[in-house]
Structure formats: structure tokens, C-alpha cells
Design a protein around this motif. Structure first.
Motif, PDB file in Angstrom:
ATOM      1  N   GLY A  13       0.806  -1.206   0.000  1.00 50.63           N
ATOM      2  CA  GLY A  13       0.000   0.000   0.000  1.00 50.63           C
ATOM      3  C   GLY A  13       0.842   1.261   0.000  1.00 50.63           C
ATOM      4  O   GLY A  13       0.568   2.208  -0.742  1.00 50.63           O
ATOM      5  N   TYR A  16       2.521   1.708  -3.358  1.00 45.90           N
ATOM      6  CA  TYR A  16       1.558   2.180  -4.363  1.00 45.90           C
ATOM      7  C   TYR A  16       1.327   3.675  -4.215  1.00 45.90           C
ATOM      8  O   TYR A  16       1.329   4.422  -5.204  1.00 45.90           O
ATOM      9  N   LEU A  17       1.129   4.135  -2.989  1.00 45.49           N
ATOM     10  CA  LEU A  17       0.897   5.555  -2.761  1.00 45.49           C
ATOM     11  C   LEU A  17       2.112   6.386  -3.140  1.00 45.49           C
ATOM     12  O   LEU A  17       1.979   7.496  -3.669  1.00 45.49           O
ATOM     13  N   ILE A  76      -5.701   2.412   5.888  1.00 46.14           N
ATOM     14  CA  ILE A  76      -5.770   2.808   4.481  1.00 46.14           C
ATOM     15  C   ILE A  76      -4.674   2.111   3.677  1.00 46.14           C
ATOM     16  O   ILE A  76      -4.943   1.525   2.621  1.00 46.14           O
ATOM     17  N   CYS A  77      -3.445   2.190   4.142  1.00 40.76           N
ATOM     18  CA  CYS A  77      -2.333   1.563   3.408  1.00 40.76           C
ATOM     19  C   CYS A  77      -2.511   0.055   3.319  1.00 40.76           C
ATOM     20  O   CYS A  77      -2.251  -0.551   2.274  1.00 40.76           O
ATOM     21  N   TRP A  79      -5.379  -1.637   3.436  1.00 43.43           N
ATOM     22  CA  TRP A  79      -6.497  -1.941   2.530  1.00 43.43           C
ATOM     23  C   TRP A  79      -6.064  -1.767   1.078  1.00 43.43           C
ATOM     24  O   TRP A  79      -6.401  -2.586   0.222  1.00 43.43           O
ATOM     25  N   ILE A  80      -5.323  -0.722   0.795  1.00 41.96           N
ATOM     26  CA  ILE A  80      -4.834  -0.504  -0.564  1.00 41.96           C
ATOM     27  C   ILE A  80      -3.951  -1.661  -1.009  1.00 41.96           C
ATOM     28  O   ILE A  80      -4.068  -2.158  -2.135  1.00 41.96           O
ATOM     29  N   ILE A  84      -6.200  -2.761  -4.099  1.00 39.78           N
ATOM     30  CA  ILE A  84      -6.091  -1.729  -5.134  1.00 39.78           C
ATOM     31  C   ILE A  84      -6.089  -2.309  -6.545  1.00 39.78           C
ATOM     32  O   ILE A  84      -6.587  -1.669  -7.485  1.00 39.78           O
ATOM     33  N   ASN A  88      -8.483  -0.809  -9.438  1.00 41.92           N
ATOM     34  CA  ASN A  88      -7.901  -0.269 -10.663  1.00 41.92           C
ATOM     35  C   ASN A  88      -8.362  -1.041 -11.899  1.00 41.92           C
ATOM     36  O   ASN A  88      -8.516  -0.464 -12.984  1.00 41.92           O
ATOM     37  N   VAL A 115      -6.924   6.551  -6.023  1.00 42.83           N
ATOM     38  CA  VAL A 115      -6.066   7.048  -4.946  1.00 42.83           C
ATOM     39  C   VAL A 115      -6.884   7.924  -4.011  1.00 42.83           C
ATOM     40  O   VAL A 115      -7.766   8.660  -4.462  1.00 42.83           O
ATOM     41  N   ASP A 139     -10.486   9.527  -6.862  1.00 47.59           N
ATOM     42  CA  ASP A 139     -10.718   9.191  -5.455  1.00 47.59           C
ATOM     43  C   ASP A 139     -12.062   8.477  -5.375  1.00 47.59           C
ATOM     44  O   ASP A 139     -13.118   9.109  -5.204  1.00 47.59           O
ATOM     45  N   TRP A 213     -11.714   3.597   1.905  1.00 51.10           N
ATOM     46  CA  TRP A 213     -10.307   3.218   1.881  1.00 51.10           C
ATOM     47  C   TRP A 213      -9.855   2.404   3.089  1.00 51.10           C
ATOM     48  O   TRP A 213      -8.708   1.976   3.154  1.00 51.10           O
TER      49      TRP A 213
END
Length: 217
Positions: A13, A16-17, A76-77, A79-80, A84, A88, A115, A139, A213
Motif C-alpha cells: 500500500g 503504491y501511494l 488505508i495503506c 487496505w490498498i 487496489i 484499478n 487514490v 478518489d 479506503w
């Protein structure tokens, strides 16, 4: 879920961010990684008060001990890192649907990523026309899932025209997309073109943008 699995998801995560941060005009547009993110939010500190495992960009691709992370940042991180790719893939399906509205020779080089944008910006999507390929950031936590296509279409129109404004050229492309995608085409008065097109197609806002998120959406 084991601690190793959680750490792996969190690392993915964060990576990715860090990647999508390269596609915005200012890194703080993606503020999940900013120091102090989550301060004052409803979530308490993550799990333990003393130490937890965190990702440190300064020491490269390895884990190091770091001060306790805010629970919102961690969730959040994490879960991403776990979800993600699925999100996507859905956005890319919508991107392809937009491409299909044009002949192959008319299609621009465009990519799209989901994002969590900084909530202080108050925007649902962003199209960076200054980089190649043109990059759309959505978002998805800020709008209802059934409206993701509408949001992609709006930003796709910016990408296709290559401008950030909502002028007649943008309007023509957006109308073309709406008709091709089965969305309601925009209507406007000459004096209200900018304000009318800025929020077209209409997208239903969510109550808690960050909820998506962390898996609550």
C-alpha cells in the motif's frame, strides 16, 4: 491474518501511494503518507502506544521500527495493499469503455489509478495533462460506486482535450462520451457553461470518503 500478511499488505500500500504521488502536481495532494496524517481523526493510535512496524523510505525497501502509526493511516495503506488491483481493474474497464467511443487513431495515451486524494482539496478526480501518458487519478471513496464511470468520463474528457478548463471543446467531447456510454449528456446556458460542466455527469457524494479506503465503503 498473520502479522507477516499484514506487513506485506501495508508495504504494498505504501509503495503504491509513493508511486501515484509521482503523478500529481504536489505530493501533498496524496497526504496519506504525510507526517501527522490522521491527527485529530476519530481513529486512535494503532494498536500499541510504544512501537510498531512501519515503512521508512529513507532506509530503502526494508522494515524498520518507527513511532506508532495512526490507525487511519495503517488501515488505508493495508487496505490498498490488499485491494487496489481490483479497484484499478474496474477503473481500467471504464477507461476502455471511454476509448471505445473513439476511433483507434483518435484515442490518446491515457492511464487511470484510484487514490485517496487529500480531503482538503475537495475534488473527486484529477487529470494531469502535463505528463506522458496523461494520468487520471480518481478518489473512488468520494463518490458512490455506481458513479465511478461518470467520474472517469469527466476526467477522460479533460485528458482527450488536453486542457483543464470546461470550454466548448471540452463540452463537445463530454457530450460525445455521455452518448456513447449511455450517460445523460450535459445541458448548459452560455453564461453557466463552466459551473455546469464542472460537476457533470452528476456523481453522488459519499458521507465518509475515507471509509471506503479502510474497507467500510
Amino acid at each position: 491474518m498473520s502479522n507477516v500478511q499484514i506487513d506485506d499488505a501495508y508495504t504494498r500500500g505504501v509503495e503504491y501511494l509513493e508511486m501515484v504521488r509521482c503523478f500529481v502536481l504536489e505530493p501533498r495532494m496524496v497526504d496519506v503518507l504525510e507526517p501527522g496524517f490522521g491527527m485529530g481523526e476519530k481513529y486512535p493510535q494503532l494498536l500499541r502506544e510504544h512501537r510498531t512496524w512501519g515503512y521508512s523510505k529513507g532506509v530503502g525497501m526494508r522494515w524498520c521500527k518507527a513511532p506508532a502509526l495512526r490507525r487511519s493511516h495503517f488501515l488505508i495503506c493495508n487496505w490498498i495493499g490488499e485491494n487496489i488491483d481490483t479497484v484499478n481493474a474496474q477503473l481500467n474497464t471504464y477507461l476502455q469503455a471511454c476509448h471505445e467511443c473513439f476511433h483507434p487513431q483518435e484515442r490518446r495515451d491515457i492511464r487511470v489509478f484510484a487514490v485517496p486524494l487529500a480531503q482538503s482539496l475537495g475534488i473527486d478526480g484529477f487529470c494531469n495533462i502535463l505528463i506522458v501518458p496523461t494520468t487520471i487519478l480518481i478518489d473512488v471513496g468520494r463518490v458512490a460506486q455506481e458513479d465511478w464511470l461518470s467520474l472517469v468520463a469527466h476526467e477522460y474528457a479533460h485528458a482527450h482535450v488536453g486542457t483543464s478548463g470546461h470550454n466548448q471543446q471540452f463540452a463537445s467531447i463530454l457530450c460525445h462520451l455521455c452518448l456513447g456510454l449511455g450517460l445523460e449528456p450535459p445541458t448548459w446556458e452560455a453564461v453557466t457553461m463552466e459551473s455546469s460542466l464542472r460537476t457533470w455527469p452528476y456523481c453522488k457524494s459519499t458521507i465518509n470518503p475515507l471509509g471506503f479506503w479502510i474497507g467500510e465503503g
